[in-house]
Design a protein around this motif. Structure first.
Motif, mmCIF file in Angstrom:
data_model
loop_
_atom_site.group_PDB
_atom_site.id
_atom_site.type_symbol
_atom_site.label_atom_id
_atom_site.label_comp_id
_atom_site.label_asym_id
_atom_site.label_seq_id
_atom_site.Cartn_x
_atom_site.Cartn_y
_atom_site.Cartn_z
ATOM 1 N N GLY A 1 0.767 -1.240 0.000
ATOM 2 C CA GLY A 1 0.000 0.000 0.000
ATOM 3 C C GLY A 1 0.798 1.289 0.000
ATOM 4 N N VAL A 2 2.131 1.201 0.009
ATOM 5 C CA VAL A 2 2.929 2.443 0.058
ATOM 6 C C VAL A 2 3.038 3.140 -1.306
ATOM 7 C CG1 VAL A 2 4.284 1.717 2.078
ATOM 8 C CG2 VAL A 2 5.151 1.259 -0.248
ATOM 9 N N GLY A 3 2.723 2.371 -2.367
ATOM 10 C CA GLY A 3 2.766 2.973 -3.700
ATOM 11 C C GLY A 3 3.867 2.460 -4.613
ATOM 12 N N LYS A 4 4.364 1.255 -4.332
ATOM 13 C CA LYS A 4 5.417 0.677 -5.187
ATOM 14 C C LYS A 4 4.936 0.532 -6.632
ATOM 15 C CE LYS A 4 5.576 -3.043 -2.677
ATOM 16 N NZ LYS A 4 4.611 -2.590 -1.663
ATOM 17 N N SER A 5 3.791 -0.146 -6.775
ATOM 18 C CA SER A 5 3.270 -0.370 -8.133
ATOM 19 C C SER A 5 2.933 0.953 -8.799
ATOM 20 C CB SER A 5 2.026 -1.259 -8.083
ATOM 21 O OG SER A 5 2.351 -2.498 -7.507
ATOM 22 N N SER A 6 2.409 1.884 -8.019
ATOM 23 C CA SER A 6 2.042 3.186 -8.586
ATOM 24 C C SER A 6 3.266 3.935 -9.107
ATOM 25 C CB SER A 6 1.344 4.043 -7.528
ATOM 26 O OG SER A 6 0.161 3.405 -7.108
ATOM 27 N N PHE B 1 -1.787 6.503 -13.477
ATOM 28 C CA PHE B 1 -2.005 6.406 -12.032
ATOM 29 C C PHE B 1 -3.429 5.940 -11.767
ATOM 30 C CE2 PHE B 1 -3.417 8.113 -7.921
ATOM 31 C CZ PHE B 1 -2.437 7.581 -7.093
ATOM 32 N N ARG B 2 -3.585 5.020 -10.811
ATOM 33 C CA ARG B 2 -4.913 4.538 -10.409
ATOM 34 C C ARG B 2 -5.158 4.882 -8.948
ATOM 35 N NH1 ARG B 2 -3.337 -1.258 -12.095
ATOM 36 N NH2 ARG B 2 -2.522 -1.272 -9.997
ATOM 37 N N GLU B 3 -6.384 5.246 -8.635
ATOM 38 C CA GLU B 3 -6.735 5.503 -7.234
ATOM 39 C C GLU B 3 -6.957 4.192 -6.477
ATOM 40 O OE1 GLU B 3 -6.817 8.260 -5.440
ATOM 41 O OE2 GLU B 3 -6.647 9.780 -7.019
ATOM 42 N N TYR C 1 -6.558 0.229 -5.198
ATOM 43 C CA TYR C 1 -5.438 -0.568 -4.731
ATOM 44 C C TYR C 1 -5.579 -1.996 -5.231
ATOM 45 C CZ TYR C 1 -2.312 -3.005 -1.492
ATOM 46 O OH TYR C 1 -1.335 -3.795 -0.941
ATOM 47 N N ASN D 1 7.111 8.040 -0.305
ATOM 48 C CA ASN D 1 6.090 8.325 -1.315
ATOM 49 C C ASN D 1 4.848 8.971 -0.675
ATOM 50 O OD1 ASN D 1 5.021 8.189 -4.025
ATOM 51 N ND2 ASN D 1 3.777 6.438 -3.392
ATOM 52 N N LYS D 2 3.944 9.424 -1.500
ATOM 53 C CA LYS D 2 2.678 10.082 -1.129
ATOM 54 C C LYS D 2 2.923 11.455 -0.512
ATOM 55 C CE LYS D 2 0.237 5.688 -0.492
ATOM 56 N NZ LYS D 2 -0.912 4.996 0.125
ATOM 57 N N ASP E 1 2.169 14.146 -1.543
ATOM 58 C CA ASP E 1 1.003 15.019 -1.767
ATOM 59 C C ASP E 1 0.058 14.987 -0.578
ATOM 60 O OD1 ASP E 1 -1.318 12.805 -2.708
ATOM 61 O OD2 ASP E 1 0.728 12.226 -3.156
ATOM 62 N N GLU E 2 0.251 14.013 0.335
ATOM 63 C CA GLU E 2 -0.656 13.844 1.485
ATOM 64 C C GLU E 2 -0.076 14.481 2.745
ATOM 65 O OE1 GLU E 2 -3.358 11.412 2.375
ATOM 66 O OE2 GLU E 2 -3.722 10.515 0.407
ATOM 67 N N ALA F 1 3.580 9.507 -6.639
ATOM 68 C CA ALA F 1 3.183 8.835 -7.887
ATOM 69 C C ALA F 1 1.909 9.494 -8.402
ATOM 70 C CB ALA F 1 2.948 7.346 -7.631
ATOM 71 N N LYS F 2 1.083 9.956 -7.475
ATOM 72 C CA LYS F 2 -0.188 10.573 -7.847
ATOM 73 C C LYS F 2 0.014 11.855 -8.652
ATOM 74 C CE LYS F 2 -4.570 12.062 -5.883
ATOM 75 N NZ LYS F 2 -5.436 11.953 -4.685
HETATM 76 P P1 GDP Z 1 1.825 -1.035 -3.391
HETATM 77 O O1 GDP Z 1 1.087 -2.059 -2.586
HETATM 78 O O2 GDP Z 1 3.023 -0.555 -2.636
HETATM 79 O O3 GDP Z 1 2.172 -1.504 -4.765
HETATM 80 O O4 GDP Z 1 0.866 0.238 -3.514
HETATM 81 P P2 GDP Z 1 -0.016 0.710 -4.771
HETATM 82 O O5 GDP Z 1 0.839 1.287 -5.815
HETATM 83 O O6 GDP Z 1 -0.927 -0.387 -5.172
HETATM 84 O O7 GDP Z 1 -0.825 1.924 -4.104
HETATM 85 C C1 GDP Z 1 -1.623 1.720 -2.948
HETATM 86 C C2 GDP Z 1 -2.650 2.827 -2.849
HETATM 87 O O8 GDP Z 1 -2.004 4.068 -2.626
HETATM 88 C C3 GDP Z 1 -3.499 3.002 -4.117
HETATM 89 O O9 GDP Z 1 -4.819 3.321 -3.725
HETATM 90 C C4 GDP Z 1 -2.850 4.179 -4.823
HETATM 91 O O10 GDP Z 1 -3.773 4.906 -5.600
HETATM 92 C C5 GDP Z 1 -2.356 5.008 -3.631
HETATM 93 N N1 GDP Z 1 -1.147 5.794 -3.959
HETATM 94 C C6 GDP Z 1 -0.022 5.358 -4.549
HETATM 95 N N2 GDP Z 1 0.879 6.347 -4.702
HETATM 96 C C7 GDP Z 1 0.293 7.457 -4.185
HETATM 97 C C8 GDP Z 1 0.723 8.819 -4.041
HETATM 98 O O11 GDP Z 1 1.822 9.252 -4.430
HETATM 99 N N3 GDP Z 1 -0.156 9.671 -3.423
HETATM 100 C C9 GDP Z 1 -1.383 9.261 -2.982
HETATM 101 N N4 GDP Z 1 -2.169 10.172 -2.415
HETATM 102 N N5 GDP Z 1 -1.813 7.999 -3.111
HETATM 103 C C10 GDP Z 1 -0.990 7.103 -3.703
#
Ligand code: GDP
Ligand code: MG
Length: 168
Positions: free
Chosen positions: A13-18, A28-30, A32, A117-118, A120-121, A148-149
């Motif tokens: 959930g930290v945003g690796k795939s994003s 970018f997808r919202e 998960y 990452n994130k 923007d939050e 990533a967003k």
């Molecule tokens: P992974 O499990 O580390 O691969 O995480 P994902 O890439 O699947 O992202 C997990 C969630 O965090 C998703 O809902 C994404 O939309 C969100 N997310 C990823 N990167 C960002 C970012 O830079 N900012 C924000 N606000 N949300 C993000």
């Protein structure tokens, strides 16, 4: 060879795939969608030639231990991702970092980027920028905050990793 293997680690959930999809596909997808393990290839120019970046997007901390060891053994460079909105996600990187040290030996000679990452939050921030910087200093690796967003520092992240490689 000109193949350069980068492995992306971090909690779910930290945003690796994003980050990887933003870099490779520009999207970018919202939502998960948990990852199994995916590898992407991206041709990039480095110095005056071209090379292929092979980016492995891992499942995070729930990866099978044997798979994690194999990814580390095969990797040339590592991206360790936490979310600035989760102190726990920074904590979860410690065993991964320690395993990289164990398997690779001299980590100072390996390109490693600690990524918050994130960013923007900011309203939900749990990890200050200075704390990320301090951890990177302790781990003798580079540091960057990304989104990533908003596509903030994503290209730069991969570019900087290649620059670290060249400086070795
Ligand atoms: P992974 O499990 O580390 O691969 O995480 P994902 O890439 O699947 O992202 C997990 C969630 O965090 C998703 O809902 C994404 O939309 C969100 N997310 C990823 N990167 C960002 C970012 O830079 N900012 C924000 N606000 N949300 C993000
Ligand atoms: Mg993922």
């Amino acid at each position: 060879s000109n193949d350069y293997r980068v492995v992306v680690f971090g909690a779910g959930g930290v945003g690796k795939s994003s980050l990887v999809l933003r870099f490779v596909k520009g999207t970018f997808r919202e939502s998960y969608i948990p990852t199994i393990e995916d590898t992407y290839r991206q041709v990039i120019s480095c110095d005056k030639s071209i090379c292929t970046l092979q980016i492995t997007d891992t499942t995070g901390s729930h990866q099978f231990p044997a798979m994690q060891r194999l990814s580390i053994s095969k990797g040339h460079a590592f991206i360790l991702v936490y979310s600035i909105t989760s102190r726990q996600s920074l904590e979860e990187l410690k065993p991964i970092y320690e395993q990289i040290c164990q398997i690779k030996g001299d980590v100072e000679s390996i390109p490693i980027m600690l990524v918050g990452n994130k960013n923007d939050e900011n309203q939900n921030r749990e990890v200050d920028t200075s704390e990320g910087e301090a951890m990177a200093k302790k781990w003798k690796c580079a540091f960057m905050e990304t989104s990533a967003k908003l596509n903030h520092n994503v290209k730069e992240l991969f570019q900087e990793l290649l620059n670290l490689e060249k400086r070795r």
